[in-house]
Design a protein around this motif. Structure first.
Motif, PDB file in Angstrom:
ATOM      1  N   LEU A  72       0.803  -1.223   0.000  1.00 61.63           N
ATOM      2  CA  LEU A  72       0.000   0.000   0.000  1.00 61.63           C
ATOM      3  C   LEU A  72       0.837   1.275   0.000  1.00 61.63           C
ATOM      4  CD1 LEU A  72      -2.894  -0.931   2.449  1.00 61.63           C
ATOM      5  CD2 LEU A  72      -2.730  -1.273  -0.008  1.00 61.63           C
ATOM      6  N   ASN A  73       2.145   1.131  -0.192  1.00 62.32           N
ATOM      7  CA  ASN A  73       3.049   2.278  -0.289  1.00 62.32           C
ATOM      8  C   ASN A  73       3.044   3.158   0.962  1.00 62.32           C
ATOM      9  OD1 ASN A  73       4.418   2.418  -3.075  1.00 62.32           O
ATOM     10  ND2 ASN A  73       2.291   1.946  -3.607  1.00 62.32           N
ATOM     11  N   PHE A  74       3.150   2.519   2.116  1.00 64.24           N
ATOM     12  CA  PHE A  74       3.428   3.255   3.342  1.00 64.24           C
ATOM     13  C   PHE A  74       4.875   3.757   3.289  1.00 64.24           C
ATOM     14  CE2 PHE A  74      -0.171   0.824   4.915  1.00 64.24           C
ATOM     15  CZ  PHE A  74      -0.747   1.638   5.888  1.00 64.24           C
ATOM     16  N   THR A  75       5.125   4.837   3.993  1.00 63.93           N
ATOM     17  CA  THR A  75       6.506   5.288   4.217  1.00 63.93           C
ATOM     18  C   THR A  75       6.864   5.251   5.699  1.00 63.93           C
ATOM     19  OG1 THR A  75       5.854   7.612   4.427  1.00 63.93           O
ATOM     20  CG2 THR A  75       6.398   6.817   2.225  1.00 63.93           C
ATOM     21  N   TYR A  76       5.838   5.123   6.538  1.00 60.22           N
ATOM     22  CA  TYR A  76       6.053   5.063   7.989  1.00 60.22           C
ATOM     23  C   TYR A  76       4.819   4.402   8.594  1.00 60.22           C
ATOM     24  CZ  TYR A  76       6.996   6.597  12.804  1.00 60.22           C
ATOM     25  OH  TYR A  76       7.236   6.637  14.156  1.00 60.22           O
ATOM     26  N   LEU A  77       5.039   3.475   9.528  1.00 59.59           N
ATOM     27  CA  LEU A  77       3.927   2.793  10.197  1.00 59.59           C
ATOM     28  C   LEU A  77       4.371   2.400  11.602  1.00 59.59           C
ATOM     29  CD1 LEU A  77       1.123   1.515  10.197  1.00 59.59           C
ATOM     30  CD2 LEU A  77       2.073  -0.464   9.010  1.00 59.59           C
ATOM     31  N   GLU A  78       3.766   3.023  12.595  1.00 63.97           N
ATOM     32  CA  GLU A  78       4.130   2.790  13.999  1.00 63.97           C
ATOM     33  C   GLU A  78       2.903   2.338  14.776  1.00 63.97           C
ATOM     34  OE1 GLU A  78       6.584   5.474  17.078  1.00 63.97           O
ATOM     35  OE2 GLU A  78       4.512   6.144  16.806  1.00 63.97           O
ATOM     36  N   ILE A  79       3.061   1.253  15.539  1.00 66.77           N
ATOM     37  CA  ILE A  79       1.993   0.764  16.406  1.00 66.77           C
ATOM     38  C   ILE A  79       2.521   0.727  17.835  1.00 66.77           C
ATOM     39  CG2 ILE A  79       0.434  -1.132  16.939  1.00 66.77           C
ATOM     40  CD1 ILE A  79       0.664  -2.012  14.018  1.00 66.77           C
ATOM     41  N   ASN A  80       1.856   1.457  18.709  1.00 61.59           N
ATOM     42  CA  ASN A  80       2.258   1.498  20.117  1.00 61.59           C
ATOM     43  C   ASN A  80       1.077   1.911  20.990  1.00 61.59           C
ATOM     44  OD1 ASN A  80       3.871   1.537  22.471  1.00 61.59           O
ATOM     45  ND2 ASN A  80       4.098   3.754  22.277  1.00 61.59           N
ATOM     46  N   PRO A  81       0.549   0.976  21.794  1.00 59.71           N
ATOM     47  CA  PRO A  81       1.044  -0.392  21.952  1.00 59.71           C
ATOM     48  C   PRO A  81       0.405  -1.374  20.972  1.00 59.71           C
ATOM     49  CG  PRO A  81      -0.636   0.032  23.593  1.00 59.71           C
ATOM     50  CD  PRO A  81      -0.474   1.312  22.807  1.00 59.71           C
ATOM     51  N   LEU A  82       1.171  -2.405  20.693  1.00 63.71           N
ATOM     52  CA  LEU A  82       0.678  -3.600  20.013  1.00 63.71           C
ATOM     53  C   LEU A  82       0.469  -4.654  21.088  1.00 63.71           C
ATOM     54  CD1 LEU A  82       0.242  -5.115  17.244  1.00 63.71           C
ATOM     55  CD2 LEU A  82       2.625  -5.847  17.471  1.00 63.71           C
ATOM     56  N   VAL A  83      -0.741  -5.190  21.183  1.00 60.48           N
ATOM     57  CA  VAL A  83      -1.082  -6.085  22.287  1.00 60.48           C
ATOM     58  C   VAL A  83      -1.342  -7.491  21.764  1.00 60.48           C
ATOM     59  CG1 VAL A  83      -2.864  -6.585  24.020  1.00 60.48           C
ATOM     60  CG2 VAL A  83      -1.984  -4.262  23.755  1.00 60.48           C
ATOM     61  N   VAL A  84      -0.795  -8.482  22.458  1.00 58.43           N
ATOM     62  CA  VAL A  84      -1.025  -9.884  22.123  1.00 58.43           C
ATOM     63  C   VAL A  84      -1.804 -10.527  23.266  1.00 58.43           C
ATOM     64  CG1 VAL A  84       0.022 -12.092  21.537  1.00 58.43           C
ATOM     65  CG2 VAL A  84       1.113  -9.964  20.795  1.00 58.43           C
ATOM     66  N   LEU A  85      -3.000 -11.026  22.960  1.00 58.65           N
ATOM     67  CA  LEU A  85      -3.860 -11.652  23.967  1.00 58.65           C
ATOM     68  C   LEU A  85      -3.963 -13.140  23.688  1.00 58.65           C
ATOM     69  CD1 LEU A  85      -6.798  -9.062  24.222  1.00 58.65           C
ATOM     70  CD2 LEU A  85      -4.778  -9.270  25.686  1.00 58.65           C
ATOM     71  N   GLU A  86      -3.358 -13.944  24.565  1.00 62.64           N
ATOM     72  CA  GLU A  86      -3.436 -15.392  24.410  1.00 62.64           C
ATOM     73  C   GLU A  86      -4.812 -15.892  24.837  1.00 62.64           C
ATOM     74  OE1 GLU A  86      -0.124 -17.780  25.609  1.00 62.64           O
ATOM     75  OE2 GLU A  86       1.208 -16.035  25.735  1.00 62.64           O
ATOM     76  N   SER A  87      -5.292 -16.949  24.181  1.00 68.39           N
ATOM     77  CA  SER A  87      -6.607 -17.511  24.489  1.00 68.39           C
ATOM     78  C   SER A  87      -6.485 -18.619  25.521  1.00 68.39           C
ATOM     79  CB  SER A  87      -7.258 -18.059  23.218  1.00 68.39           C
ATOM     80  OG  SER A  87      -6.449 -19.078  22.656  1.00 68.39           O
ATOM     81  N   ALA A  88      -7.539 -18.806  26.287  1.00 66.17           N
ATOM     82  CA  ALA A  88      -7.539 -19.833  27.333  1.00 66.17           C
ATOM     83  C   ALA A  88      -7.596 -21.231  26.744  1.00 66.17           C
ATOM     84  CB  ALA A  88      -8.716 -19.609  28.278  1.00 66.17           C
ATOM     85  N   ASP A  89      -8.160 -21.393  25.537  1.00 66.48           N
ATOM     86  CA  ASP A  89      -8.328 -22.729  24.961  1.00 66.48           C
ATOM     87  C   ASP A  89      -7.141 -23.171  24.114  1.00 66.48           C
ATOM     88  OD1 ASP A  89      -8.548 -21.139  22.753  1.00 66.48           O
ATOM     89  OD2 ASP A  89     -10.640 -21.632  22.315  1.00 66.48           O
ATOM     90  N   GLY A  90      -6.073 -22.373  24.091  1.00 64.81           N
ATOM     91  CA  GLY A  90      -4.876 -22.756  23.357  1.00 64.81           C
ATOM     92  C   GLY A  90      -4.902 -22.424  21.881  1.00 64.81           C
ATOM     93  N   SER A  91      -5.946 -21.767  21.405  1.00 63.08           N
ATOM     94  CA  SER A  91      -5.999 -21.375  19.999  1.00 63.08           C
ATOM     95  C   SER A  91      -5.086 -20.170  19.762  1.00 63.08           C
ATOM     96  CB  SER A  91      -7.437 -21.050  19.589  1.00 63.08           C
ATOM     97  OG  SER A  91      -7.974 -20.034  20.402  1.00 63.08           O
ATOM     98  N   ALA A  92      -4.950 -19.780  18.526  1.00 70.02           N
ATOM     99  CA  ALA A  92      -4.037 -18.687  18.177  1.00 70.02           C
ATOM    100  C   ALA A  92      -4.428 -17.406  18.905  1.00 70.02           C
ATOM    101  CB  ALA A  92      -4.061 -18.467  16.680  1.00 70.02           C
ATOM    102  N   PRO A  93      -3.455 -16.656  19.410  1.00 71.25           N
ATOM    103  CA  PRO A  93      -3.757 -15.417  20.141  1.00 71.25           C
ATOM    104  C   PRO A  93      -4.216 -14.302  19.211  1.00 71.25           C
ATOM    105  CG  PRO A  93      -1.390 -15.686  19.915  1.00 71.25           C
ATOM    106  CD  PRO A  93      -2.011 -16.937  19.369  1.00 71.25           C
TER     107      PRO A  93
END
Length: 391
Positions: free
Chosen positions: A223-244
């Motif tokens: 998509l022709n970005f020149t800058y892309l910042e993510i803060n915060p990026l959050v990872v939430l794990e699932s209780a059933d072991g599926s992908a977070p």
């Protein structure tokens, strides 16, 4: 390249639509080890409301915008929410411009108290006219990360740190880096993980982040970005072991505006009702408006800039105008986005940057009438005042 900032709302729409679609640039395409959450973004846009209107008219316009957001996004009534201005403002949390974990009624009151009113961020003051509302995501601080992709002359670079959030500190000093030279592929996920994710102990989170970064870089290039910042990026794990779930809570981005001929249709598709509201079947529902490149916070558009922006919004061509110095001696009227950048750079290199009056371009085959209106506007601005040394 003309790097122009976009709203957080639009940046998140681009990721929502293309994160799992953009073609990979990695040596090996990995299977995504994360889940992308559903898109829930509500915009309250009051850009057409002037501060010169009466208080009653402003209040009516604010209520109408809030009612429209509620009608188009019924999830606002059943979800804890986050609200913030969406006008290229940095450090909103530290400036008191962030509402967390609130009901919709509280959000509406918070916006009413600030909409079409002046606010100060550091030394800059501006009028708040655009707000973003989205679901509140409860999470622990130790699952907050920081990721940034930026472009340099030699190629692209990915920065990552396992400490994200409002108190991230000096990113340049603490971030791990992965350079990607021009014409080279993104390394496999294992090398991404070893280069950027060494400080993350959870294998589940490490795998999720490695494949997310691969997808993020694919979108960045596609998509022709020149800058892309993510803060915060959050990872939430699932209780059933599926992908977070990987959730981008706060985002800042810039696109290469001169690539609009190549990516403009993709940008517009991500801003369509089909993506934002999940509507289907209506003719044209998968085609949205052209990308909006707002003025920096604290810089209100002049009457002439707003007029050219209005012309631009009504055509498939491109008409752009920014007044840099209304008393400047050097005025430009350049056909082509790339050419306008080259001309502006040349003027600055010759020592006339302080005399450059405007930046703009017309391209994409505007009609004779549109070209006339564009030229008339520039000539009107240029000839309003005399300069002893000429113009």
């Amino acid at each position: 390249m003309s790097a122009k900032a976009i709203r957080e709302y639009d940046g998140k729409l681009l990721l929502a639509n293309y994160l799992l679609q953009s073609p990979t640039l990695a040596e090996e395409k990995p299977t995504a080890a994360f889940v992308q959450p559903a898109t829930r973004l509500a915009q309250v846009n009051l850009n057409q409301v002037s501060t010169t209107e009466s208080a009653e008219k402003i209040a009516q316009a604010v209520d109408a915008a809030l009612d429209r957001a509620e009608r188009l996004n019924p999830w606002l009534l059943t979800t804890k929410l986050v609200a913030k201005p969406d006008q290229l403002i940095k450090r909103r949390g530290k400036s008191g411009l962030l509402l967390l974990n609130a009901e919709w009624d509280a959000v509406k009151q918070w916006i009413r108290e600030r909409a079409v009113k002046e606010a100060s961020v550091g030394t800059i003051s501006g009028v708040l006219k655009t707000f973003l509302v989205e679901p509140f995501v409860p999470h622990a601080q130790d699952v907050e990360y920081y990721v940034c992709i930026q472009s340099h002359r030699e190629g692209d670079e990915i920065l990552f740190t396992h400490e994200g959030g409002i108190d991230i500190g000096d990113v340049d000093a603490k971030a791990l880096r992965l350079p990607i030279p021009i014409d080279q592929a993104l390394p496999p996920s294992e090398r991404i993980a070893s280069a950027l994710l060494a400080d993350i102990s959870s294998e589940t989170q490490r795998n999720a982040l490695a494949t997310f970064i691969e997808r993020l870089y694919a979108v960045y290039v596609d998509l022709n970005f020149t800058y892309l910042e993510i803060n915060p990026l959050v990872v939430l794990e699932s209780a059933d072991g599926s992908a977070p779930q990987v959730i981008y809570l706060d985002l800042a981005a810039k696109l290469d505006q001169t690539a609009e001929f190549e990516s403009g249709d993709k940008w517009a598709r991500a801003r369509s009702d089909a993506v934002i509201y999940g509507t289907t079947g209506a003719a044209g529902s998968n085609v949205g408006p052209a990308m909006d490149f707002p003025a920096p916070f604290g810089r209100e558009l002049s009457r002439e800039e707003a007029y050219i922006q209005e012309l631009d919004a009504k055509t498939g061509a491109s008409l752009k105008l920014t007044i840099l110095n209304k008393n400047g001696r050097v005025w430009t009227m350049v056909a082509g986005g790339g050419a306008s950048v080259v001309y502006s750079d040349a003027i600055a290199a010759l020592g006339y940057a302080n005399e450059l009056a405007n930046y703009g371009e017309y391209s994409g085959a505007p009609s004779e009438t549109q070209t006339y209106e564009y030229a008339k506007t520039i000539l009107d601005l240029m000839t309003r005042t005399q300069h002893p040394d000429g113009k």
